[in-house]
Each structure stands twice: as structure tokens, then as C-alpha cells.
Write a protein that holds these residues in place. Structure first.
Motif, PDB file in Angstrom:
ATOM      1  N   GLN A 142       0.878   4.263  -2.703  1.00  0.00           N
ATOM      2  CA  GLN A 142       0.476   5.618  -2.314  1.00  0.00           C
ATOM      3  C   GLN A 142       1.595   6.629  -2.519  1.00  0.00           C
ATOM      4  N   ASN A 170      -4.635   3.345   6.463  1.00  0.00           N
ATOM      5  CA  ASN A 170      -4.043   3.908   5.244  1.00  0.00           C
ATOM      6  C   ASN A 170      -5.020   4.771   4.443  1.00  0.00           C
ATOM      7  N   VAL A 206      -4.212   5.192  -6.643  1.00  0.00           N
ATOM      8  CA  VAL A 206      -5.398   4.866  -5.853  1.00  0.00           C
ATOM      9  C   VAL A 206      -5.382   3.370  -5.520  1.00  0.00           C
ATOM     10  N   ILE A 260      -7.737   3.990   2.700  1.00  0.00           N
ATOM     11  CA  ILE A 260      -8.020   3.441   1.385  1.00  0.00           C
ATOM     12  C   ILE A 260      -9.358   2.716   1.410  1.00  0.00           C
ATOM     13  N   ILE A 264       0.836  -1.203   0.000  1.00  0.00           N
ATOM     14  CA  ILE A 264       0.000   0.000   0.000  1.00  0.00           C
ATOM     15  C   ILE A 264       0.870   1.252   0.000  1.00  0.00           C
TER      16      ILE A 264
END
Length: 215
Positions: A122, A158, A127, A160, A118
Motif C-alpha cells: 500500500q 487495511n 492494489v 482491502i 500489505i
């Protein structure tokens, strides 16, 4: 008049070349056998179905299936830089961890690997959508509950999108499962594609928005 036509034709050609590139959104599915189409050709997997469908309905979206059967979070972490370099995605759907859980890997290790995946995405303003993953209850109530809880925690930490686990709707129907009781069969792929399409399009919309804001 001749010069005008030459200039006009040149502009049209430039628009045809430039507009698809500027509008294009690349979405990568980074998963394991559940997305790779275990026991079948990738072309008939749910990702393959969406890829063909979107050629008509979402022509500006490139859908890439970077899933590998048997993939672990560690394996995906190792090959992630190459996937990013090759496909230059604006969005990535991460469907990983099932094999780690089935092999009894440390939850701390799985969490760390997912966090690194992740983070790498990022850092490149990509995305990220993270799939909820669950493992069979025969691995023990405590372990399976802690494993399942890890995904919403990672998504919240995070910031997300957490995507529901598509196998929840598939695994309860024996007609949609292979004999191993773990993998969806070919008949299930259309159903999974229908489940996942609106969820992936949300990631695409977010990527479009962020791309537009950055330009």
C-alpha cells in the motif's frame, strides 16, 4: 509527400511502443503451493491457465506467478521487495498463511507478517487482494476459528478486498485433490482458474481505475 510519410510512420511506431506500456497492468500472485501448482509444472497451474487465457482476452494485463511451494508469510515478506522491484505490479493477490497455520506458528506472528506485506504494498499504491485461508479442523476448533477470522479482520483494518478461499469448492471433491488431501490436483486447476478469474479481474479493474486517476 516523402517527409509526410516519414513523419506518419514515426508517429505510428511511437504509438505502438508507448500505448502498450501506458496501458499495461501487472498483477502478481504472491502465494504458496496452492497457487504455485504443487506436484506439477507452473504452466499447468491455475495461474498458468489464466496467464495463457489472458494473452487473448486481457492482452494489456501481465499476470505473474510469484508463488513458491512451502512458502510462509515470513518467507514472502523477505522476498517481497525483490518481487516488487522486478515486476513493478499495480496489483498483488496475496494467498499466504496456510503453511504457517499447518506448522502451528503464532497467530500474532502470522498477522504481523501479513500486515507488513500489505503495508509495503500500500505504501507503493499497489492494489491488494487478500485470500481467505482456512486450515484443517484437526488443529483444534479454537485455533482454526481464530486463524480463519484473522483474514476478514486484516482486510477490514487495511481496507482491502478479501477474496474467498478457492479451496472451499475444491477440497470437498476427492477427484480434484491429490493423495495428500491438501493440494489440488492437475484436474482441479481449470476449475480454480474459472473461480479466480472474475475475482482477479476485479483487482485489475481497481488497479486500472487508480492508475487512470493518478495520471
Amino acid at each position: 509527400m516523402k517527409n509526410f510519410l516519414v513523419k506518419f510512420s514515426t508517429i505510428i511506431l511511437l504509438l505502438l511502443v508507448i500505448r502498450p506500456v501506458s496501458a499495461n497492468v501487472s498483477l502478481v500472485v504472491l502465494g504458496d503451493s496452492l497457487s504455485a501448482g504443487y506436484g506439477m509444472s507452473k504452466s499447468v497451474s491455475w495461474v498458468g491457465i489464466l496467464e495463457r487465457r489472458w494473452q487473448d482476452t486481457q492482452p494489456d494485463v501481465e499476470l505473474v506467478n510469484a508463488s513458491i511451494s512451502g512458502e510462509t508469510t515470513q518467507g514472502a515478506l523477505r522476498r517481497l521487495p525483490g518481487v516488487i522491484e522486478r515486476h513493478q505490479p499495480q496489483a498483488v493477490f496475496v494467498e499466504l498463511g496456510g503453511n504457517d497455520g499447518l506448522r502451528g506458528f503464532s497467530l500474532a506472528t502470522v498477522r504481523d507478517n501479513l500486515n507488513q506485506i500489505i503495508d509495503q504494498l500500500q505504501q507503493r499504491d499497489i492494489v491488494v487482494g487478500l485470500s481467505q485461508i482456512q486450515i484443517p479442523p484437526n488443529y483444534g476448533k479454537r485455533f482454526t476459528e481464530m486463524f480463519a477470522a484473522m483474514y476478514p479482520e486484516l482486510a477490514e483494518e487495511n481496507n482491502i478486498r478479501l477474496v474467498p478461499f478457492f479451496m472451499e469448492q475444491i477440497a470437498v471433491d476427492a477427484d480434484l485433490m491429490q493423495n495428500d488431501g491438501i493440494h489440488p490436483n492437475e484436474q482441479a486447476q481449470e476449475t480454480i482458474a474459472n473461480i479466480m478469474e472474475p475475482l482477479l479481474l476485479e483487482l485489475v479493474a481497481q488497479a486500472r481505475k487508480e492508475k487512470s486517476e493518478a495520471s
